[in-house]
Write an enzyme that holds these catalytic residues in place. Structure first.
Site, mmCIF file in Angstrom:
data_model
loop_
_atom_site.group_PDB
_atom_site.id
_atom_site.type_symbol
_atom_site.label_atom_id
_atom_site.label_comp_id
_atom_site.label_asym_id
_atom_site.label_seq_id
_atom_site.Cartn_x
_atom_site.Cartn_y
_atom_site.Cartn_z
ATOM 1 N N TYR A 141 0.824 -1.208 0.000
ATOM 2 C CA TYR A 141 0.000 0.000 0.000
ATOM 3 C C TYR A 141 0.864 1.266 0.000
ATOM 4 O O TYR A 141 0.433 2.315 -0.463
ATOM 5 C CB TYR A 141 -0.893 0.038 1.248
ATOM 6 C CG TYR A 141 -2.249 -0.589 1.088
ATOM 7 C CD1 TYR A 141 -2.395 -1.879 0.601
ATOM 8 C CD2 TYR A 141 -3.405 0.108 1.451
ATOM 9 C CE1 TYR A 141 -3.642 -2.448 0.483
ATOM 10 C CE2 TYR A 141 -4.654 -0.458 1.329
ATOM 11 C CZ TYR A 141 -4.775 -1.733 0.844
ATOM 12 O OH TYR A 141 -6.019 -2.292 0.730
ATOM 13 N N LYS A 192 3.056 -15.339 1.879
ATOM 14 C CA LYS A 192 3.177 -15.999 0.579
ATOM 15 C C LYS A 192 4.672 -16.261 0.387
ATOM 16 O O LYS A 192 5.288 -15.836 -0.590
ATOM 17 C CB LYS A 192 2.593 -15.086 -0.521
ATOM 18 C CG LYS A 192 2.469 -15.738 -1.886
ATOM 19 C CD LYS A 192 1.371 -16.791 -1.973
ATOM 20 C CE LYS A 192 1.407 -17.515 -3.310
ATOM 21 N NZ LYS A 192 0.468 -18.636 -3.401
ATOM 22 N N ASP A 224 -3.289 -18.000 0.027
ATOM 23 C CA ASP A 224 -4.336 -18.647 -0.781
ATOM 24 C C ASP A 224 -5.036 -19.731 0.038
ATOM 25 O O ASP A 224 -6.263 -19.846 0.056
ATOM 26 C CB ASP A 224 -3.772 -19.195 -2.109
ATOM 27 C CG ASP A 224 -2.497 -20.005 -1.952
ATOM 28 O OD1 ASP A 224 -1.903 -20.021 -0.847
ATOM 29 O OD2 ASP A 224 -2.077 -20.644 -2.937
ATOM 30 N N ASP A 248 -6.395 -6.790 4.156
ATOM 31 C CA ASP A 248 -7.550 -6.113 3.550
ATOM 32 C C ASP A 248 -8.511 -7.152 2.987
ATOM 33 O O ASP A 248 -9.719 -7.114 3.237
ATOM 34 C CB ASP A 248 -7.059 -5.178 2.434
ATOM 35 C CG ASP A 248 -8.205 -4.487 1.716
ATOM 36 O OD1 ASP A 248 -9.118 -4.003 2.401
ATOM 37 O OD2 ASP A 248 -8.182 -4.451 0.476
ATOM 38 N N ASP A 252 -12.351 -8.879 4.771
ATOM 39 C CA ASP A 252 -13.685 -8.856 4.155
ATOM 40 C C ASP A 252 -14.300 -10.255 4.145
ATOM 41 O O ASP A 252 -15.490 -10.429 4.393
ATOM 42 C CB ASP A 252 -13.618 -8.330 2.706
ATOM 43 C CG ASP A 252 -13.831 -6.818 2.626
ATOM 44 O OD1 ASP A 252 -13.489 -6.114 3.602
ATOM 45 O OD2 ASP A 252 -14.336 -6.333 1.589
HETATM 46 C C1 IPM Z 1 -10.367 -1.039 4.288
HETATM 47 C C2 IPM Z 1 -10.663 -0.389 2.961
HETATM 48 C C3 IPM Z 1 -9.501 0.545 2.620
HETATM 49 C C4 IPM Z 1 -8.241 -0.304 2.494
HETATM 50 C C5 IPM Z 1 -9.734 1.424 1.370
HETATM 51 C C6 IPM Z 1 -11.013 2.228 1.462
HETATM 52 C C7 IPM Z 1 -8.564 2.336 1.111
HETATM 53 O O1 IPM Z 1 -10.866 -1.355 1.988
HETATM 54 O O2 IPM Z 1 -10.227 -0.308 5.288
HETATM 55 O O3 IPM Z 1 -10.311 -2.272 4.352
HETATM 56 O O4 IPM Z 1 -7.976 -0.863 1.426
HETATM 57 O O5 IPM Z 1 -7.514 -0.391 3.480
HETATM 58 MG MG MG Z 2 -10.983 -3.363 2.764
#
Ligand code: IPM
Ligand code: MG
Length: 360
Positions: A141, A192, A224, A248, A252
């Site tokens: 990032y 990885k 993975d 990240d 999710d």
């Molecule tokens: C998160 C979001 C952010 C990230 C974006 C909005 C920059 O997806 O906080 O997980 O990628 O960190």
């Molecule tokens: Mg995110």
């Protein structure tokens, strides 16, 4: 003593959900005499519209001087066509970097009342309690060089750099081990290292750290496989520690195991305890302004704020209990609604948590 809290509602559903979290914090303040003082400011698209940049320096200074920051979410189609350098997301990345918020804690806990809302079978997710510790100020990032360049043959090439220095790996590793000590005593480090040297180093540092935490069991998993294991048998995990990009993605996935990403809070901490608290979900522009978003992730983020930055454990716990009571009553926002429960708006959900908190 007063505690200064900067409120950054942001974009999309951000203002709606943050408003409810502030009501809950005000109720907690009344009940537990926390001495909270709120100051609101802009981030993301809202800041671009006002200042031309997604995070003004004056806002950043205010946040640095505060005891904690509570944020909603950033981004939306209105700003999608802007240059990468001034997109709403840049404001979020800048505040994380400039405040040194390297440790992102993303708990994925399944509320028993919501077992049916998960897309996985109830027996796979019942009792789920995972903590993802995501490195937040390094990795691909932030690595330099980065950009899109013109090659000699006239073709464009995009490039980013995946880097981690030893101290960055060590400090996030220590957070993971310390957290595991207070929970299930297991850390799974996700990398990885079969392909990427940066994660060969990551794995090596995690292994050497483990010697300082003999009471915690360390395991390693390729990313993975970790993605697969999270949907196959998520309860094998206690604490997962990983870099910025893998964290990240995996957070999710972990969020969805719990039924809705609308339930999951997060804390981003610096080494001195000041932190930024925000829901894991985004700005959901498709439902913004309709009053139907789930405010619970933000309300639970406010609870994490009381716990980690203000050391107000009792008040933090009370908010979590209040959320549990509201779910017990069968109140559900649209994202977690199922037959037989009562569908409520964002504001009704917030009010119900306030009422449950006051009644405790
Ligand atoms: C998160 C979001 C952010 C990230 C974006 C909005 C920059 O997806 O906080 O997980 O990628 O960190
Ligand atoms: Mg995110």
């Amino acid at each position: 003593m007063t505690k200064k809290i900067v409120i950054l509602p942001g974009d999309g559903i951000g203002p709606e959900i943050v408003a409810e979290a502030v009501k809950v914090l005000e109720a907690a303040d009344n009940k537990f005499k926390l001495g909270l003082k709120f100051e609101e400011d802009l981030i993301g698209g809202a800041a671009i519209d006002q200042h031309g940049v997604p995070l003004a320096n004056s806002t950043l200074e205010k946040c640095k001087a505060a005891d904690a920051v509570l944020m909603g979410s950033v981004g939306g189609p209105k700003w999608d066509k802007l240059d990468a350098g001034i997109r709403p997301e840049k404001g979020l990345l800048k505040i994380r970097y400039e405040m040194g918020l390297f440790a992102n804690l993303r708990p994925a806990i399944l509320y028993p009342q919501l077992a049916d809302a998960s897309s996985l079978k109830p027996e796979i997710v019942a009792g789920l309690d995972i903590l993802i510790v995501r490195e937040l100020t390094g990795g691909i990032y932030f690595g330099e060089p980065r950009g899109i360049r013109l090659l000699e043959n006239g073709e464009r090439q995009g490039y980013n750099t995946y880097v981690y220095a030893e101290h960055e790996i060590e400090r996030i590793g220590r957070i993971a081990f310390e957290m595991a000590r207070k929970r299930g005593k297991k850390v799974c480090s996700v990398d990885k290292s079969n392909v990427l040297e940066v994660t060969v180093l990551w794995r090596e540092i995690m292994q050497s750290l483990a010697k300082d935490y003999p009471d915690v069991e360390l395991s390693h998993m390729y990313v993975d496989n970790a993605a697969m294991q999270l949907v196959r048998a998520p309860k094998q995990f206690d604490v997962i520690v990983t870099g910025n990009m893998f964290g990240d993605i995996l957070s999710d996935t972990a969020a969805m195991l719990t039924g809705s990403i609308g339930m999951l809070p997060s804390a981003s901490l610096s080494k001195d305890g000041c932190g930024l608290y925000e829901p894991v979900h985004g700005s959901a522009p498709d439902i913004a302004g309709q009053g139907i978003a789930n405010p619970l992730a933000t309300i639970l983020s406010a609870s994490m704020m009381l716990r980690y930055s203000l050391n107000e454990t009792e008040a933090a716990h009370a908010i979590e209990v209040a959320v549990g009571k509201v779910l017990d009553k069968g109140l559900r926002s649209a994202d977690i609604y199922s037959d037989g429960s009562t569908k409520v708006s964002t504001a009704e959900m917030g009010a119900a948590v306030v009422e449950a908190l006051e009644a405790l």
